[in-house]
Design an enzyme around this catalytic site. Structure first.
Site, mmCIF file in Angstrom:
data_model
loop_
_atom_site.group_PDB
_atom_site.id
_atom_site.type_symbol
_atom_site.label_atom_id
_atom_site.label_comp_id
_atom_site.label_asym_id
_atom_site.label_seq_id
_atom_site.Cartn_x
_atom_site.Cartn_y
_atom_site.Cartn_z
ATOM 1 N N SER A 110 50.697 -84.458 -15.962
ATOM 2 C CA SER A 110 49.297 -84.828 -15.754
ATOM 3 C C SER A 110 48.299 -84.202 -16.715
ATOM 4 O O SER A 110 47.114 -84.541 -16.675
ATOM 5 C CB SER A 110 48.877 -84.493 -14.321
ATOM 6 O OG SER A 110 49.441 -85.411 -13.426
ATOM 7 N N LYS B 247 38.868 -80.027 -13.438
ATOM 8 C CA LYS B 247 39.349 -81.133 -12.610
ATOM 9 C C LYS B 247 38.976 -80.866 -11.158
ATOM 10 O O LYS B 247 38.940 -79.707 -10.718
ATOM 11 C CB LYS B 247 40.869 -81.197 -12.774
ATOM 12 C CG LYS B 247 41.575 -82.375 -12.117
ATOM 13 C CD LYS B 247 43.092 -82.250 -12.382
ATOM 14 C CE LYS B 247 43.872 -83.446 -11.846
ATOM 15 N NZ LYS B 247 45.323 -83.309 -12.109
ATOM 16 N N SER C 252 47.356 -87.383 -14.059
ATOM 17 C CA SER C 252 46.258 -87.483 -13.126
ATOM 18 C C SER C 252 44.978 -86.792 -13.587
ATOM 19 O O SER C 252 43.912 -87.014 -13.023
ATOM 20 C CB SER C 252 46.684 -86.852 -11.791
ATOM 21 O OG SER C 252 46.924 -85.463 -11.958
#
Lengths: 504, 484
Positions: A196, A97, A172
């Site tokens: 997330s 990420k 997220s």
């Protein structure tokens, strides 16, 4: 391209593995093939890069693809493999990420305020990946500073769910989840501050682990809410997640909140035997607002656990309904101070101004709307005269949540329930409805406030063919317990074998 | 001022002389000497994802100070984020301590000019990190140097017990001396390593409520601290007498005009939005360790001074001068401890009158000099045994100071040993009297002061080496004989 090169190679084995499409292998299958010399890392990496070229213009899971670097690392891994080295992830292509700092590779946290920022250091867990021999494919999309549940607050673009391109992948860490589900990475790192990792895993039919706070180092991970942030792992199977977790968990003296506790052998813990495992089902997780199809799938999964020998009992986590306000006070308060450093003075873009202060104010306009909103909420919650009412009260409430889990874990080994009240929603559907988005996290938030660990494992599909996840929560540092429970369930079911057809 | 009472509290910031910074591994460098931004890393630059780790040495140094200032020690320490924006603060928050500081409820006795002792309360001693340094360019633009960013910093906050510039000076001077004794701070005010900021207000005598306060900043000496404080007290009194209100503000000191001036008006209290730093778990101090640190504290200056007076019989002045600096005191005590254990007063006289003069002239500190305590003791021994006289002793010390030779070596090399040979001195005296018959005649006629002239002649003839006592005796005899 990778396939053709491999087919012209000298080994018949190459032909064998290429004929079956390398991207369909799980991480552990690829590792076995690499170790057995049946495939090279370069070929596997090229297969991933080709897949990214083929489908990521639709999924949009990557912010940066580090193809040259990946091929370089893959070639180096092949040399080491040929020399007989067998580090845990040697030659395995993975993604991280864009919240993780990567030396020499742009790291944006999904924000314009870090556009073009190239860290001179790696996050600790990125170093651990490198030590384990993994190949870095690139950086995946994220809600800006991980603030969101749909990956729509990214300043660059929204990511689409590989199961339905009109829907969100969750967030997220939606970029990482979509990349793994879309077979554009064998595994990936996300961060889980309020769900997330688990929520996008459930939306994308993959496995997502959120370890105990302190189990994985936060060093070099861009901070959102420091007391809640934790590195998480995505994979297509429990074994894949376990392999990645095994290689990257552990104490880091540079993170004062890192736990100095030995890392057990998680992979050996995957026996599939859960006879006698005490599984608690919190009544507060089956409430109004929980989608009926989700409830049905989750209850069926819990019955499956019972069939496998688990001892199911109803429990109560009485303060669960306070988790949402507690979470949003703590998270925004910490975010408001964590994000105050982005002023353009030392790194990142700087917008010119009449003087230093003017320049800083103009630079800060680069924050997106959701981020600004949370900074303002958090600033308010910490203000003199409001601290006791808001942040101080939230800290007290957090203790109640922790006590809930402590009491529950006195009687059970694992807590089972839904991950998200619904399956993946449509892009834009909730983008202007913060409260609705917040509610998407009600079953995942309590864990972040406590010292527990949790995961999401595929447990079914709704009538639209959208994935549903089962959440398994374990006591502090009991990752082995929940991984094995998930493994047992996965071995008994076939949900995880279903693959999305992108654009089909 | 007589109808007003001064209410003054001091905030002192002292950098701790640790090897590395408070929360990262960067070296602590001289922020005036070192090239800008050469002792920095991603942590002290506040880069994304960077995390703090507490420097154990800094905690020990801070603990020494809190213990020396008689504080109650909080074993459960919490680090807090103090949020404010300034370009010299990389994270836009300073890691400090707020609700659980290291030390609370301490005190320090200070000596006033009238000889009385006054106890000043110490509200808190806490650990934090320093900021970087901004330099504003004349033509616009600002430069920032982060070498100082995250250097360990100690904040010592007094109770508002101080009533005058003189008391403020006495308190701050004593604090600095203690920090130096503890080996945690150099006390350099010019370089900003030790910073004193008084909060000053006045109130009508006999009232309890505090008046509006002003804060003085950027005071680079104790004299300026005392003068600035006194000026501010007079200014505030004049403001109140004129029927106006004191404005809450930060003021600086203008050395040329010798007055304070407004720097920044605080319209409302700044909201620092303190919160416990989630990156740092509470720091638990082990009670046993605290006691070990307490036991290892050096003798502090006030105790030392009292002992010098009681045990060595030194005057208050001499004891104060010798205990001003811990290294000097230790040098002196070493000399006292060396056989044959000379009278401490004699050693004190030599140190204060001679050694300090030589050090001042050459601008050397006690650490730099080449005379050892044993060397001084040996030299004083030569004087006491009358191998050399007192004046020669001073010259020999100067030579020892310059060359690093021992006293005995200097005396031998230069042939400075006293002439105590009676026959030789008698012959010299006889010759001098013969050469100065006219003077002898005048002496005989009653000019007694000429005796000094004859003494001088003898000393000159012997290059000052003659034993003055013996010369005096022999001269008396010779003059008596001449009279007969």
């Amino acid at each position: 391209m990778g396939v053709q090169e491999a087919m012209t190679g000298p080994s018949v084995l190459f032909f064998f593995v290429n004929a079956m499409d390398l991207t369909t292998l799980t991480l552990t299958e690829l590792r076995d093939a690499l170790w057995a010399g049946q495939v090279t890392s370069v070929v596997a990496t090229e297969a991933m890069l080709d897949r990214i070229v083929a489908v990521d213009n639709e999924v949009k899971s990557y912010l940066t693809v580090t193809d040259d670097l990946a091929l370089e690392q893959a070639a180096a891994a092949d040399k080491r493999l040929a020399a007989g080295e067998r580090t845990p992830l040697l030659g395995v292509p993975v993604a991280v990420k864009d919240m993780f700092c990567t030396r020499g590779v742009a790291t944006t946290a999904g924000s314009k305020i870090l556009e073009g920022f190239v860290p001179p250091y790696n996050a600790f867990v990125v170093d651990k990946l490198a030590e384990a021999g993994a190949v870095l494919l690139g950086k995946t999309n994220t809600d800006e500073f991980a603030m969101g549940s749909s990956t729509e607050t990214s300043a660059y673009f929204a990511t689409h769910n590989p199961w339905d391109l009109e829907r969100v992948p969750g967030g997220s860490s939606g970029g990482s989840a979509a990349a793994v589900a879309g077979r554009m990475a064998y595994a990936a790192f996300g961060t889980d501050t309020g769900g997330s990792v688990r929520q996008p895993a459930s939306f994308c039919n993959i496995v997502g682990l959120r370890p105990t706070y302190g189990r994985m180092s936060r060093w070099g991970v861009v901070a959102y809410a420091s007391s809640l942030d934790q590195v998480g792992v995505f994979g297509r199977t429990v074994a894949d997640v376990t392999a990645m977790f095994q290689a990257t968990a552990g104490f880091d003296p540079r993170d004062s909140t890192s736990l100095n506790v030995p890392v057990p052998n998680y992979e050996a813990a995957l026996t599939g035997d859960i006879r006698g495992l005490r599984v608690g089902v919190p009544k507060e997780y089956f409430i109004e607002g929980l989608d009926g199809e989700v409830e049905t799938a989750v209850r069926a999964a819990i019955n499956q656990l019972a069939d496998l020998g688990a001892d199911i009992r109803e429990i109560s986590l009485p303060h669960s309904r306070y988790a949402l306000p507690i979470y949003y006070l703590i998270a925004t308060a910490e975010a408001s101070t964590n994000l105050a450093r982005y002023d353009g003075v030392r790194y990142g873009p700087r917008v010119a101004g009449a003087d230093v202060i003017d320049s800083v104010q103009k630079t800060r306009a680069l924050f997106g709307a959701e981020t600004k909103k949370r900074i303002m909420l958090g600033t308010y919650a910490l203000s003199t005269g409001y601290y006791d009412e808001y942040y101080g009260k939230a800290l007290q409430g957090r203790t109640l949540i922790i006590n809930d889990f402590n009491k529950a874990f006195a009687d059970v080994d694992v807590i089972a329930g839904p991950v998200s009240p619904t399956t993946a929603f449509k892009l834009g559907e909730k983008v202007n409805d913060s409260l609705a988005l917040f509610l998407a996290d009600i079953f995942t938030l309590p864990l972040n406030l406590s010292a527990s660990c949790g995961l999401s494992v595929p447990c079914g599909f709704d009538g639209r063919g959208l994935p549903i996840g089962l959440q398994l929560i374990g006591n502090t540092l009991q990752e082995a317990t929940i991984l094995n429970a998930a493994f047992a369930y996965e071995q008994a079911t076939e949900w995880h074998l279903r693959q999305p057809v992108i654009g089909g | 001022m007589s109808k007003y009472e001064a209410v003054i509290g001091l905030e002192i910031h002292a950098e701790l002389m640790t090897n590395s910074k408070m929360f990262c591994g960067c070296r602590v460098v001289d922020s005036v000497e070192a090239p800008p931004n050469t002792a920095v890393c991603p942590v002290c630059l506040g880069m994304p994802g960077m995390l703090p780790v507490v420097n154990a040495q800094a905690v020990e140094y801070a603990l020494r100070v809190a213990l020396a200032l008689n504080c109650t020690i909080n074993l459960h320490n919490v680090f807090a984020r103090k949020n404010y924006f300034y370009p010299d603060l990389p994270k836009s928050y300073q890691i400090s301590q707020y609700e659980r500081p290291l030390g609370i409820k301490g005190w320090l006795d200070i000596e006033l000019e009238n000889g009385e002792t006054k106890r000043i309360g110490i509200r808190r001693v806490h650990m934090e990190e320093d900021t970087g340094k901004l330099t504003h360019l004349d033509g616009g633009g600002s430069l920032v140097d982060y070498n100082r960013s995250s250097v360990p910093l100690l904040e010592i906050v007094s109770e508002p017990d101080i009533r005058s510039g003189e008391e403020a000076r006495a308190y701050a001077t004593r604090i600095r001396q203690i920090l130096r004794y503890l080996g945690v701070n150099s006390g350099d005010m010019e370089k900003g390593v030790f910073r004193v900021e008084p909060n000053i207000s006045i109130r009508p005598v006999g009232t309890a409520a505090f008046g509006t306060r002003t804060e003085l900043k950027n005071l680079n000496s104790f004299r300026v601290l005392a003068d600035g404080t006194d000026y501010e007290l007079v200014r505030q009194a004049a403001v109140l007498d004129a029927g106006r209100q004191v404005v809450q503000e930060t003021r600086g000191w203008h050395e040329g005009r010798r007055e304070t001036f407004s720097q920044r008006i605080k319209e409302e209290a700044e909201d620092y939005r303190y919160l416990p730093d989630p990156d740092l778990p509470p720091l638990h101090l082990d009670a046993t360790w605290v006691e070990e640190v307490r036991a290892a504290l050096p003798e502090l200056p006030q105790a030392k001074l009292a002992r010098y007076r009681a045990d060595f019989g030194l005057s208050a002045y001499d004891a104060a001068v010798l205990t001003e600096d811990r290294t000097v005191a230790e040098w002196f005590e070493t000399a006292v401890s060396i056989p044959p254990h000379l009278n401490p007063k004699t050693i004190a006289n030599w140190v204060i009158n001679e050694l300090f003069r030589l050090m001042n002239e050459s601008k050397q500190s006690i650490d730099d000099i080449r005379v050892s305590p044993a060397g001084l003791v040996e030299l004083i021994g030569l004087v006491e045994k009358q191998t050399i006289n007192n004046n020669t002793g001073k010259e020999v010390l100067a030579e020892m100071f310059a060359s690093g030779q021992s006293g005995t070596a200097v005396v031998e090399a230069k042939g400075l040993a006293q002439i105590s040979d009676e026959a030789a001195l008698a012959a010299t005296i006889k010759q001098i009297l013969a050469d100065n018959a006219a003077m002898v005649e005048r002496y005989m006629n009653g000019e007694a002061k000429l005796r000094g002239f004859f003494m001088g002649q003898v000393m000159q003839a012997t290059q000052g080496k003659a034993n003055p006592k013996l010369v005096n005796q022999l001269l008396g005899q010779a003059l008596n004989q001449a009279e007969k």
